[in-house]
Write a protein that holds these residues in place. Sequence first.
Motif, PDB file in Angstrom:
ATOM      1  N   LYS A 291       1.663   6.867  -6.988  1.00  0.00           N
ATOM      2  CA  LYS A 291       0.600   7.769  -7.408  1.00  0.00           C
ATOM      3  C   LYS A 291       0.956   9.236  -7.196  1.00  0.00           C
ATOM      4  CE  LYS A 291      -3.287   4.670  -6.721  1.00  0.00           C
ATOM      5  NZ  LYS A 291      -4.541   4.459  -5.988  1.00  0.00           N
ATOM      6  N   ARG A 292       2.001   9.525  -6.460  1.00  0.00           N
ATOM      7  CA  ARG A 292       2.359  10.915  -6.186  1.00  0.00           C
ATOM      8  C   ARG A 292       2.823  11.609  -7.459  1.00  0.00           C
ATOM      9  NH1 ARG A 292       5.880  10.348  -0.634  1.00  0.00           N
ATOM     10  NH2 ARG A 292       4.152   9.675   0.667  1.00  0.00           N
TER      11      ARG A 292
ATOM     12  N   GLU B 170       0.832  -1.207   0.000  1.00  0.00           N
ATOM     13  CA  GLU B 170       0.000   0.000   0.000  1.00  0.00           C
ATOM     14  C   GLU B 170       0.865   1.255   0.000  1.00  0.00           C
ATOM     15  OE1 GLU B 170      -3.295   2.314  -0.217  1.00  0.00           O
ATOM     16  OE2 GLU B 170      -3.192   0.143  -0.399  1.00  0.00           O
TER      17      GLU B 170
ATOM     18  N   THR C 233       2.272   1.684  -3.459  1.00  0.00           N
ATOM     19  CA  THR C 233       1.234   2.148  -4.382  1.00  0.00           C
ATOM     20  C   THR C 233       0.996   3.639  -4.212  1.00  0.00           C
ATOM     21  OG1 THR C 233       0.189  -0.014  -4.293  1.00  0.00           O
ATOM     22  CG2 THR C 233      -1.153   1.802  -5.104  1.00  0.00           C
ATOM     23  N   GLN C 234       0.948   4.120  -2.977  1.00  0.00           N
ATOM     24  CA  GLN C 234       0.745   5.543  -2.732  1.00  0.00           C
ATOM     25  C   GLN C 234       1.920   6.359  -3.251  1.00  0.00           C
ATOM     26  OE1 GLN C 234      -0.028   6.004   1.418  1.00  0.00           O
ATOM     27  NE2 GLN C 234      -2.146   5.318   1.257  1.00  0.00           N
TER      28      GLN C 234
END
Length: 67
Positions: free
Chosen positions: A40-41, A33, A36-37
Amino acid sequence: MSFLRPKSTPPPPPPPLPPVVDEAKAATLAEEEVQTQRRKRRGRGSTIVAGALGDSAAPGQPPTLMG
């Protein structure tokens, strides 16, 4: 003399036990997780900065937060 005693109902059954948590699997999911974050930044250059009436930056200059 049971007719003098108030009627009582049996207590409810105990709740089921919670499932056993696999700490290794939970750590792996948490790490995925986080990755994944991070993917996405967006960087500073890809952020769109515009005023209320449209783009307020002069041509040829990078946009700033102050306009």
